[in-house]
Design a protein around this motif. Structure first.
Motif, PDB file in Angstrom:
ATOM      1  N   ALA A 447     -20.467  49.927  32.092  1.00  0.00           N
ATOM      2  CA  ALA A 447     -21.103  48.912  32.932  1.00  0.00           C
ATOM      3  C   ALA A 447     -22.457  48.507  32.356  1.00  0.00           C
ATOM      4  O   ALA A 447     -22.815  47.317  32.351  1.00  0.00           O
ATOM      5  CB  ALA A 447     -21.261  49.442  34.354  1.00  0.00           C
ATOM      6  N   TYR A 456     -15.448  38.531  33.256  1.00  0.00           N
ATOM      7  CA  TYR A 456     -14.674  39.749  32.991  1.00  0.00           C
ATOM      8  C   TYR A 456     -13.202  39.441  33.214  1.00  0.00           C
ATOM      9  O   TYR A 456     -12.818  38.862  34.240  1.00  0.00           O
ATOM     10  CB  TYR A 456     -15.102  40.875  33.938  1.00  0.00           C
ATOM     11  CG  TYR A 456     -16.568  41.224  33.873  1.00  0.00           C
ATOM     12  CD1 TYR A 456     -17.037  42.239  33.040  1.00  0.00           C
ATOM     13  CD2 TYR A 456     -17.489  40.537  34.651  1.00  0.00           C
ATOM     14  CE1 TYR A 456     -18.387  42.560  32.993  1.00  0.00           C
ATOM     15  CE2 TYR A 456     -18.839  40.838  34.602  1.00  0.00           C
ATOM     16  CZ  TYR A 456     -19.283  41.855  33.773  1.00  0.00           C
ATOM     17  OH  TYR A 456     -20.620  42.160  33.721  1.00  0.00           O
ATOM     18  N   LYS A 474     -12.384  43.501  42.824  1.00  0.00           N
ATOM     19  CA  LYS A 474     -13.551  44.338  43.085  1.00  0.00           C
ATOM     20  C   LYS A 474     -14.778  43.791  42.363  1.00  0.00           C
ATOM     21  O   LYS A 474     -15.879  43.779  42.911  1.00  0.00           O
ATOM     22  CB  LYS A 474     -13.293  45.781  42.632  1.00  0.00           C
ATOM     23  CG  LYS A 474     -12.418  46.575  43.558  1.00  0.00           C
ATOM     24  CD  LYS A 474     -13.122  46.794  44.895  1.00  0.00           C
ATOM     25  CE  LYS A 474     -12.108  46.997  45.998  1.00  0.00           C
ATOM     26  NZ  LYS A 474     -11.421  45.767  46.400  1.00  0.00           N
ATOM     27  N   MET A 475     -14.599  43.368  41.114  1.00  0.00           N
ATOM     28  CA  MET A 475     -15.723  42.837  40.353  1.00  0.00           C
ATOM     29  C   MET A 475     -16.274  41.577  41.033  1.00  0.00           C
ATOM     30  O   MET A 475     -17.496  41.406  41.149  1.00  0.00           O
ATOM     31  CB  MET A 475     -15.288  42.544  38.920  1.00  0.00           C
ATOM     32  CG  MET A 475     -16.409  42.141  37.991  1.00  0.00           C
ATOM     33  SD  MET A 475     -17.589  43.458  37.647  1.00  0.00           S
ATOM     34  CE  MET A 475     -16.673  44.435  36.433  1.00  0.00           C
ATOM     35  N   LYS A 476     -15.398  40.708  41.482  1.00  0.00           N
ATOM     36  CA  LYS A 476     -15.848  39.501  42.177  1.00  0.00           C
ATOM     37  C   LYS A 476     -16.605  39.848  43.456  1.00  0.00           C
ATOM     38  O   LYS A 476     -17.679  39.303  43.735  1.00  0.00           O
ATOM     39  CB  LYS A 476     -14.646  38.623  42.549  1.00  0.00           C
ATOM     40  CG  LYS A 476     -13.864  38.033  41.417  1.00  0.00           C
ATOM     41  CD  LYS A 476     -12.636  37.335  41.972  1.00  0.00           C
ATOM     42  CE  LYS A 476     -11.661  36.932  40.895  1.00  0.00           C
ATOM     43  NZ  LYS A 476     -10.420  36.355  41.435  1.00  0.00           N
ATOM     44  N   THR A 479     -20.112  42.136  42.656  1.00  0.00           N
ATOM     45  CA  THR A 479     -21.079  41.755  41.623  1.00  0.00           C
ATOM     46  C   THR A 479     -21.423  40.276  41.673  1.00  0.00           C
ATOM     47  O   THR A 479     -22.448  39.858  41.132  1.00  0.00           O
ATOM     48  CB  THR A 479     -20.554  42.061  40.213  1.00  0.00           C
ATOM     49  OG1 THR A 479     -19.512  41.137  39.871  1.00  0.00           O
ATOM     50  CG2 THR A 479     -20.046  43.493  40.109  1.00  0.00           C
ATOM     51  N   ALA A 483     -14.655  36.887  37.522  1.00  0.00           N
ATOM     52  CA  ALA A 483     -13.672  37.860  37.034  1.00  0.00           C
ATOM     53  C   ALA A 483     -12.278  37.363  37.364  1.00  0.00           C
ATOM     54  O   ALA A 483     -12.057  36.773  38.423  1.00  0.00           O
ATOM     55  CB  ALA A 483     -13.912  39.228  37.667  1.00  0.00           C
ATOM     56  N   GLN A 568     -12.759  50.657  39.693  1.00  0.00           N
ATOM     57  CA  GLN A 568     -13.665  50.680  40.849  1.00  0.00           C
ATOM     58  C   GLN A 568     -15.068  51.100  40.424  1.00  0.00           C
ATOM     59  O   GLN A 568     -16.072  50.500  40.833  1.00  0.00           O
ATOM     60  CB  GLN A 568     -13.148  51.658  41.906  1.00  0.00           C
ATOM     61  CG  GLN A 568     -11.880  51.245  42.617  1.00  0.00           C
ATOM     62  CD  GLN A 568     -11.378  52.343  43.546  1.00  0.00           C
ATOM     63  OE1 GLN A 568     -11.839  53.489  43.488  1.00  0.00           O
ATOM     64  NE2 GLN A 568     -10.431  52.013  44.415  1.00  0.00           N
ATOM     65  N   SER A 571     -16.966  48.359  38.414  1.00  0.00           N
ATOM     66  CA  SER A 571     -17.492  47.318  39.296  1.00  0.00           C
ATOM     67  C   SER A 571     -18.700  47.819  40.070  1.00  0.00           C
ATOM     68  O   SER A 571     -19.703  47.105  40.222  1.00  0.00           O
ATOM     69  CB  SER A 571     -16.402  46.849  40.266  1.00  0.00           C
ATOM     70  OG  SER A 571     -15.359  46.197  39.568  1.00  0.00           O
ATOM     71  N   TYR A 572     -18.601  49.047  40.570  1.00  0.00           N
ATOM     72  CA  TYR A 572     -19.719  49.598  41.336  1.00  0.00           C
ATOM     73  C   TYR A 572     -20.985  49.642  40.475  1.00  0.00           C
ATOM     74  O   TYR A 572     -22.064  49.216  40.909  1.00  0.00           O
ATOM     75  CB  TYR A 572     -19.400  51.000  41.855  1.00  0.00           C
ATOM     76  CG  TYR A 572     -20.628  51.651  42.466  1.00  0.00           C
ATOM     77  CD1 TYR A 572     -21.015  51.348  43.767  1.00  0.00           C
ATOM     78  CD2 TYR A 572     -21.441  52.506  41.715  1.00  0.00           C
ATOM     79  CE1 TYR A 572     -22.168  51.889  44.317  1.00  0.00           C
ATOM     80  CE2 TYR A 572     -22.597  53.046  42.256  1.00  0.00           C
ATOM     81  CZ  TYR A 572     -22.949  52.738  43.553  1.00  0.00           C
ATOM     82  OH  TYR A 572     -24.113  53.266  44.089  1.00  0.00           O
ATOM     83  N   ALA A 575     -22.483  46.213  39.715  1.00  0.00           N
ATOM     84  CA  ALA A 575     -23.161  45.690  40.909  1.00  0.00           C
ATOM     85  C   ALA A 575     -24.462  46.427  41.175  1.00  0.00           C
ATOM     86  O   ALA A 575     -25.471  45.826  41.572  1.00  0.00           O
ATOM     87  CB  ALA A 575     -22.235  45.799  42.116  1.00  0.00           C
TER      88      ALA A 575
END
Length: 595
Positions: A447, A456, A474-476, A479, A483, A568, A571-572, A575
């Motif tokens: 990340a 992404y 999750k990315m959308k 963050t 994606a 997951q 993405s976390y 963000a």
């Protein structure tokens, strides 16, 4: 999406209960908050913004009232503002109302009421309700009668609660929007969701569509549309209040990612026996299904449903997956042998509930796969299977997605008589392997390297295709970066035009389709894009990737679940480094209760 809290009692400070409940509803997504307390007159406080801002503005628990209602609003009619925040009152401030849902005939009602002299202060559909109540009161109705008459005029979906000045009773009604009542020792509660009052009581009554309730310090009375009293069951919620806390983590999402091994063990407990080589789901003991199977779901649950449908097809069953919002029972072949499975974390998702109701009317058998005991889906479907993930507070679903996938693997075994010893062994070993992923992941470093990417991409084949879609979602969600997820073979049919050296591609490479996915990796590498491979074969695949996020081999069906956990975490951490509002992403809601 929009949250309601209410309390009537003598054992707790009303304002404190309402503010605690509003904080407990923040995970649903909202842009304004407010509350009203009956203490002779009506004390109403509301504002745009967070609950903490509201709390900072109100006097410290100085209301002597016995009843109050509160609300977190997710905007539909009118932008976020102090005026559009709930509660809304009538012209004389005799009644305050909070409402979830959409009043479809509000414009006609508003025109009628305006013509009669009522003045409106907001853009919301909700504000017609207190004015309808006011009109009935002026015609001699009692508060209970006025509330019922107003609700009878409404068309659409609603969960409504009203409190009157100098009245310790809260009046409640529901239609296609969730409401649960809490039975306490020193008062009684109502809310959109159990976490709002879980620290006060775990005894609940689930209100059904078309039912009304009167909540007062002395008790709860539930009635039907004609006013006849209904004998209701009191259920106990098997959730610990501490389950809804952060437990020292910076965000609920990170806590819930790390809770996934425990959630899986709860999901599998007493269902999967490696000793007896059986998968047994007691809730489904009476389910008989030999015909076609249709899944309906939205968002993350839809990605889980794609996974479940593929499992069933591979085990010899006819299975399709539909976005619930696009499901049209009139144009899809349905017979009395069709099984329609609604996959919904909350059990209240409006699009999924609408699809399930249409399937019921068409004669299909319905099954809810949900996390919430007593939810609308659980009550209205012919059968229910619980995923047992426990409360999930973060808006972006994590542990519920993993538990849905595990539950669907078990469901596939039940519906296809697929008590495969290999699958059973893999299921039993899944929680420990997931823990290994959490302990060894290098997602944070990945990340950090790609936090400034333009976009992404996520690709995967077979069981990994839904994982790619979920990784992009999750990315959308958290963050706010662009994606996209694709079945790997589709990348060259258009999306490849977007690939540059600033679009990292996350390739999920496991199972028998690994060789083909490696071919797709080479396609993007030839365009200069960095590739991060999520794989159970790091030595074989690593030579084709810039980075590797390794997962253990959990078999062809379950390894994708582990790959999802790595995504997951990526993405976390992206963000987190962008300082996003991870648990409450902008414009999103946990439970989407409008179509």
């Amino acid at each position: 999406m929009c949250g309601i809290i209410g309390y009537s009692g003598t054992g707790n400070d009303v304002q404190e209960v309402l503010l605690t409940g509003l904080s407990g509803l923040e995970y649903r997504g909202y842009d304004s908050a407010g509350f009203a307390i009956s203490n002779g007159s009506l004390a109403v406080h509301k504002r745009e913004g967070d609950v903490s801002g509201l709390e900072a503005e109100v006097p410290a628990s100085n209301h002597d009232g016995l009843a109050g209602i509160g609300h977190t609003r997710w905007s539909t009619h009118g932008p976020p503002s102090d005026e559009n925040a709930h509660p809304h009152t009538d012209c004389e401030s005799r009644v305050a109302v909070v409402h979830n849902g959409i009043i479809e005939n509000y414009q006609a009602l508003r025109t009628e009421l305006s013509t009669a002299g009522h003045e409106f202060e907001s853009d919301t559909d909700t504000e017609v309700i207190p004015h309808l109540i006011e009109s009935a009161l002026e015609n001699g109705a009692t508060p209970d009668q006025a509330f019922r008459q107003a609700v009878d005029r409404l068309e659409g979906s609603y969960a409504v609660a009203a409190v009157f000045q100098a009245d310790e009773t809260i009046y409640v009604a529901r239609n296609e929007s969730p409401l649960v009542l809490g039975v306490g020792d020193d008062g009684h509660y109502l809310a959109s969701d159990v976490p709002a009052f879980l620290e006060y009581t775990d005894r609940v009554i689930y209100l059904e569509d078309g039912q009304f309730a009167r909540v007062s310090p002395s008790g709860i009375v539930v009635t039907d549309e004609q006013g006849a009293v209904i004998d209701t069951a009191i259920d106990t919620v098997d959730w610990d209040p501490e389950d809804a806390g952060k437990s020292g983590y910076d965000h609920y999402m990170l806590k819930e990612i790390h809770e996934q091994p425990t959630a899986l063990r709860k999901c599998l407990r007493e269902r999967v026996s490696e000793l007896e080589n059986t998968i047994t789901v007691d809730e489904l003991s009476s389910l008989e299904s030999t015909g076609p199977i249709q899944f309906v779901a939205c968002g993350t649950s839809y990605h889980a449903a794609l996974y479940g449908a593929r499992l069933l097809r591979e085990n010899g069953r006819s299975a399709q997956c539909f976005l619930a919002s696009e499901y049209d029972a009139r144009s899809i072949p349905i017979t009395d042998e069709t099984l329609v499975v609604g996959v919904t974390q909350s059990g209240e998702t409006a699009d999924t509930m609408s699809a399930l109701r249409a399937a019921n009317q068409a004669g299909a058998t319905t099954l809810a796969l949900t996390n919430v005991v007593g939810s609308s889906a659980a009550r209205e479907c012919d059968h229910v299977m619980y995923i047992r993930a426990g409360p999930e507070i973060g808006v972006a679903a994590t542990k519920t997605f993993v538990s849905q996938q595990a539950a669907l693997a078990m469901l596939s075994g039940v519906l296809s008589n697929g008590d495969s010893p290999t699958l059973i062994k893999d299921l039993r070993g899944l929680p420990d392997k997931l823990q290994h992923v959490l302990d060894e992941s290098t997602a944070q470093a990945v990340a950090t390297e790609f936090v400034d990417a333009d976009a992404y991409f996520f690709i995967g084949r077979g069981y990994n295709a839904p994982v790619a879609l979920e990784g992009a979602l999750k990315m959308k969600e958290i963050t706010y970066k662009h994606a996209e997820g694709f079945a790997a073979g589709e990348l060259k049919h258009g999306p490849l035009a977007l690939v540059t050296e600033r679009t990292p591609v996350f390739a999920v490479v496991t199972g028998t389709d690994a060789a083909k996915t490696i071919g797709n990796i080479k396609e993007v590498e030839a365009r200069g894009a960095p590739v991060i491979a999520v794989t159970d074969s790091p030595e074989a695949v690593g030579q084709y990737a810039s980075h590797v996020l390794a997962v253990p081999d959990a078999g062809p069906y379950l390894t994708p679940i582990l790959a999802n956990v790595q995504l997951q975490l990526v993405s976390y951490w992206v963000a987190n480094q962008l300082d996003r509002s991870i648990d409450k992403p902008r414009n999103l809601a946990k439970s989407v209760t409008v179509e």
